[in-house]
Scaffold this motif. Structure first.
Motif, PDB file in Angstrom:
ATOM      1  N   SER A 136       0.799  -1.214   0.000  1.00  0.00           N
ATOM      2  CA  SER A 136       0.000   0.000   0.000  1.00  0.00           C
ATOM      3  C   SER A 136       0.836   1.270   0.000  1.00  0.00           C
ATOM      4  CB  SER A 136      -0.968  -0.011   1.173  1.00  0.00           C
ATOM      5  OG  SER A 136      -2.150   0.647   0.823  1.00  0.00           O
ATOM      6  N   THR A 137       1.182   1.811   1.141  1.00  0.00           N
ATOM      7  CA  THR A 137       1.835   3.121   1.174  1.00  0.00           C
ATOM      8  C   THR A 137       3.098   3.091   2.020  1.00  0.00           C
ATOM      9  OG1 THR A 137       0.615   3.820   3.125  1.00  0.00           O
ATOM     10  CG2 THR A 137      -0.393   4.294   1.003  1.00  0.00           C
ATOM     11  N   ALA A 138       3.884   4.122   1.840  1.00  0.00           N
ATOM     12  CA  ALA A 138       5.087   4.288   2.649  1.00  0.00           C
ATOM     13  C   ALA A 138       4.712   4.465   4.119  1.00  0.00           C
ATOM     14  CB  ALA A 138       5.888   5.489   2.156  1.00  0.00           C
ATOM     15  N   LEU A 139       3.540   5.024   4.372  1.00  0.00           N
ATOM     16  CA  LEU A 139       3.105   5.244   5.754  1.00  0.00           C
ATOM     17  C   LEU A 139       2.912   3.925   6.496  1.00  0.00           C
ATOM     18  CD1 LEU A 139       2.148   7.094   8.040  1.00  0.00           C
ATOM     19  CD2 LEU A 139      -0.136   6.932   7.069  1.00  0.00           C
ATOM     20  N   SER A 140       2.209   2.971   5.892  1.00  0.00           N
ATOM     21  CA  SER A 140       1.988   1.698   6.598  1.00  0.00           C
ATOM     22  C   SER A 140       3.304   0.954   6.791  1.00  0.00           C
ATOM     23  CB  SER A 140       0.960   0.836   5.872  1.00  0.00           C
ATOM     24  OG  SER A 140       1.290   0.639   4.533  1.00  0.00           O
ATOM     25  N   THR A 141       4.215   1.067   5.832  1.00  0.00           N
ATOM     26  CA  THR A 141       5.535   0.452   5.980  1.00  0.00           C
ATOM     27  C   THR A 141       6.306   1.114   7.124  1.00  0.00           C
ATOM     28  OG1 THR A 141       5.552   0.015   3.617  1.00  0.00           O
ATOM     29  CG2 THR A 141       7.667  -0.139   4.757  1.00  0.00           C
ATOM     30  N   HIS A 142       6.241   2.438   7.218  1.00  0.00           N
ATOM     31  CA  HIS A 142       6.918   3.181   8.284  1.00  0.00           C
ATOM     32  C   HIS A 142       6.360   2.790   9.655  1.00  0.00           C
ATOM     33  CE1 HIS A 142       8.861   6.547  10.298  1.00  0.00           C
ATOM     34  NE2 HIS A 142       7.715   6.744  10.903  1.00  0.00           N
ATOM     35  N   MET A 143       5.036   2.711   9.758  1.00  0.00           N
ATOM     36  CA  MET A 143       4.422   2.336  11.032  1.00  0.00           C
ATOM     37  C   MET A 143       4.829   0.924  11.423  1.00  0.00           C
ATOM     38  SD  MET A 143       0.675   3.981  10.340  1.00  0.00           S
ATOM     39  CE  MET A 143      -0.117   3.334  11.788  1.00  0.00           C
ATOM     40  N   HIS A 144       4.913   0.036  10.439  1.00  0.00           N
ATOM     41  CA  HIS A 144       5.333  -1.333  10.699  1.00  0.00           C
ATOM     42  C   HIS A 144       6.753  -1.372  11.265  1.00  0.00           C
ATOM     43  CE1 HIS A 144       7.082  -5.250   9.323  1.00  0.00           C
ATOM     44  NE2 HIS A 144       6.137  -5.628  10.149  1.00  0.00           N
ATOM     45  N   ARG A 145       7.632  -0.515  10.751  1.00  0.00           N
ATOM     46  CA  ARG A 145       9.012  -0.465  11.269  1.00  0.00           C
ATOM     47  C   ARG A 145       9.026  -0.084  12.745  1.00  0.00           C
ATOM     48  NH1 ARG A 145      10.940   2.671   6.352  1.00  0.00           N
ATOM     49  NH2 ARG A 145      11.184   1.033   4.830  1.00  0.00           N
ATOM     50  N   HIS A 146       8.217   0.901  13.140  1.00  0.00           N
ATOM     51  CA  HIS A 146       8.154   1.292  14.554  1.00  0.00           C
ATOM     52  C   HIS A 146       7.668   0.126  15.417  1.00  0.00           C
ATOM     53  CE1 HIS A 146       9.363   5.423  14.649  1.00  0.00           C
ATOM     54  NE2 HIS A 146       8.483   5.776  13.733  1.00  0.00           N
ATOM     55  N   ILE A 147       6.667  -0.581  14.950  1.00  0.00           N
ATOM     56  CA  ILE A 147       6.137  -1.726  15.694  1.00  0.00           C
ATOM     57  C   ILE A 147       7.202  -2.813  15.804  1.00  0.00           C
ATOM     58  CG2 ILE A 147       4.449  -3.604  15.601  1.00  0.00           C
ATOM     59  CD1 ILE A 147       3.229  -0.961  16.459  1.00  0.00           C
ATOM     60  N   LYS A 148       7.929  -3.035  14.709  1.00  0.00           N
ATOM     61  CA  LYS A 148       8.954  -4.076  14.686  1.00  0.00           C
ATOM     62  C   LYS A 148      10.079  -3.765  15.682  1.00  0.00           C
ATOM     63  CE  LYS A 148      10.922  -6.878  11.043  1.00  0.00           C
ATOM     64  NZ  LYS A 148      11.289  -6.940   9.646  1.00  0.00           N
ATOM     65  N   ILE A 149      10.424  -2.488  15.828  1.00  0.00           N
ATOM     66  CA  ILE A 149      11.477  -2.087  16.776  1.00  0.00           C
ATOM     67  C   ILE A 149      11.001  -2.292  18.209  1.00  0.00           C
ATOM     68  CG2 ILE A 149      12.734  -0.089  17.687  1.00  0.00           C
ATOM     69  CD1 ILE A 149      12.837   0.921  14.735  1.00  0.00           C
ATOM     70  N   SER A 150       9.768  -1.865  18.508  1.00  0.00           N
ATOM     71  CA  SER A 150       9.286  -1.971  19.886  1.00  0.00           C
ATOM     72  C   SER A 150       8.826  -3.391  20.254  1.00  0.00           C
ATOM     73  CB  SER A 150       8.160  -0.962  20.131  1.00  0.00           C
ATOM     74  OG  SER A 150       7.101  -1.194  19.256  1.00  0.00           O
TER      75      SER A 150
END
Length: 155
Positions: free
Chosen positions: A104-118
């Protein structure tokens, strides 16, 4: 001697443009008018709409800022703003819950990265990431709103 490759408008086209402008002046579609906010639940922050009462606007250019790192995403939609934001969060949830690959979008990918880190091992046992959790990571603002009739002449 010089040549011009630009086609100049004829009188008919000039009059037609003037007539279109006069007909569309002050013409507003009910579909694109401001509607009263009906937010509840995850769309509220401190008892107020997280979209600054713009949740039911259509045909907007919006800016979504990540509350963790202040990076932002700019997008546009002809759908309701809150529906599009929910779509972004849904995409990020399905990726974070390991139901699908980033899309979908760069936004959902970015949010996924934050979740993956935490949460490197995925959601805590017995839980799933949800749209309200994703919405809590974002600030949304409308940058531009148009009158739908003037943006797309369909009559």
């Amino acid at each position: 001697f010089s040549m011009s490759y630009k086609r100049f408008p004829n009188a008919r086209e000039l009059f037609r443009a003037d007539l279109d402008r006069k007909m569309n002046d002050k013409l507003v579609s009910k579909e694109f008018q401001q509607r009263e906010c009906n937010c509840r639940g995850s769309n509220l922050r401190n008892e107020e709409c997280m979209y600054d009462e713009d949740c039911r606007k259509r045909c907007v250019v919006y800016k979504i800022t990540c509350r963790h790192c202040q990076k932002f995403y700019i997008g546009n939609t002809s759908d309701l703003l809150k529906n599009r934001t929910c779509g972004h969060c849904s995409d990020a949830c399905s990726v974070a819950n390991k139901a699908s690959k980033p899309r979908s979008t760069a936004l959902s990918t970015h949010m996924h990265r934050h979740i993956k880190i935490s949460h490197p091992d995925g959601p805590p046992y017995g839980t799933r990431f949800s749209v309200p959790i994703m919405k809590a990571m974002l600030d949304v603002e409308v940058m531009w709103h148009c009158n739908g009739i003037q943006a797309c002449k369909t009559f």
